[in-house]
Write a protein that holds these residues in place. Sequence first.
Motif, PDB file in Angstrom:
ATOM      1  N   ALA A 187      -3.953   5.411   0.099  1.00 55.13           N
ATOM      2  CA  ALA A 187      -4.821   5.912   1.160  1.00 55.13           C
ATOM      3  C   ALA A 187      -4.243   7.205   1.705  1.00 55.13           C
ATOM      4  N   VAL A 188      -5.107   8.103   2.109  1.00 55.87           N
ATOM      5  CA  VAL A 188      -4.705   9.349   2.763  1.00 55.87           C
ATOM      6  C   VAL A 188      -4.946   9.198   4.258  1.00 55.87           C
ATOM      7  N   TRP A 189      -3.896   9.339   5.037  1.00 56.95           N
ATOM      8  CA  TRP A 189      -3.973   9.222   6.497  1.00 56.95           C
ATOM      9  C   TRP A 189      -3.577  10.556   7.132  1.00 56.95           C
ATOM     10  N   ARG A 223       0.850  -1.203   0.000  1.00 60.25           N
ATOM     11  CA  ARG A 223       0.000   0.000   0.000  1.00 60.25           C
ATOM     12  C   ARG A 223       0.882   1.249   0.000  1.00 60.25           C
ATOM     13  N   VAL A 224       0.327   2.334  -0.499  1.00 60.98           N
ATOM     14  CA  VAL A 224       0.981   3.641  -0.433  1.00 60.98           C
ATOM     15  C   VAL A 224       0.076   4.553   0.388  1.00 60.98           C
ATOM     16  N   ILE A 225       0.662   5.163   1.387  1.00 63.19           N
ATOM     17  CA  ILE A 225      -0.068   6.053   2.298  1.00 63.19           C
ATOM     18  C   ILE A 225       0.598   7.421   2.232  1.00 63.19           C
ATOM     19  N   PHE A 226      -0.209   8.474   2.151  1.00 63.83           N
ATOM     20  CA  PHE A 226       0.379   9.814   2.198  1.00 63.83           C
ATOM     21  C   PHE A 226      -0.532  10.757   2.957  1.00 63.83           C
ATOM     22  N   PHE A 238       4.336   8.451   3.040  1.00 69.73           N
ATOM     23  CA  PHE A 238       4.895   9.749   2.666  1.00 69.73           C
ATOM     24  C   PHE A 238       4.373  10.802   3.632  1.00 69.73           C
ATOM     25  N   SER A 239       5.280  11.377   4.406  1.00 65.35           N
ATOM     26  CA  SER A 239       4.867  12.275   5.473  1.00 65.35           C
ATOM     27  C   SER A 239       5.810  13.466   5.528  1.00 65.35           C
ATOM     28  N   HIS A 240       6.076  13.981   6.710  1.00 67.87           N
ATOM     29  CA  HIS A 240       6.728  15.270   6.913  1.00 67.87           C
ATOM     30  C   HIS A 240       7.778  15.169   8.012  1.00 67.87           C
TER      31      HIS A 240
END
Length: 214
Positions: A75-77, A49-52, A146-148
């Motif tokens: 998915a957007v988390w 999965r790819v989450i951003f 993918f986050s900050h």
Amino acid sequence: MPLVRLIRHGQSASNAGEATEHPDTIPLTALGHAQAALVASCFHKPPARVIFSPFDRAAQTAQPLCERYPDVPVAVWPVQEFTYLAPRRYLGTTRRDRTQAVTEYWVRLDPRFRDGDGAESFVDFWDRVEAFLERIAPLAGSSAVFSHGQFLRGVLLRVLCGPLGVAEAMTRFRSFRMAVAYPNAAMTDLALSSRNAYLGQVRAGHMPPEMLST
């Protein structure tokens, strides 16, 4: 054992010193897009999965990987950046313009303080870090997240230190955020089991020196 690859977004307009508007709409620079392409090239097989985060710069960084593996679920988390300054007061400002306000926030060291409309308290932020780890832990297979920078440092601190009271967490995080480098498009692997969590190094070796940025 589930494997989570924690990826910071590529260079954004704010990172490059440009004036920006609302935190969630800050775009990548041309360098940031190039960094995102290099991140995608590091995956030699598709993740489960790819989450951003819902912020534009994280979604833009995830895009090359999503295009490389179009059948992978996305998915957007709520893994967005810690926004502790009230956005409306800082529209059209640069990172340098905000330096004094940032310093004052961390000198205050009040986990329940909220700077204004649209700002988070540290309690809100720490709750999101905890919620992310609880949500990701039971998922099978590998995840690309993918986050900050500050959110990812919060995850690292929580994994390294274990459960912390929010006041202690904020005190530790104030130093941790400055001590731990997490360049744009850098990544860290996190392996989770029912009893333990294992962290790899923060890696940026997939980028040549001239493409490194913070």
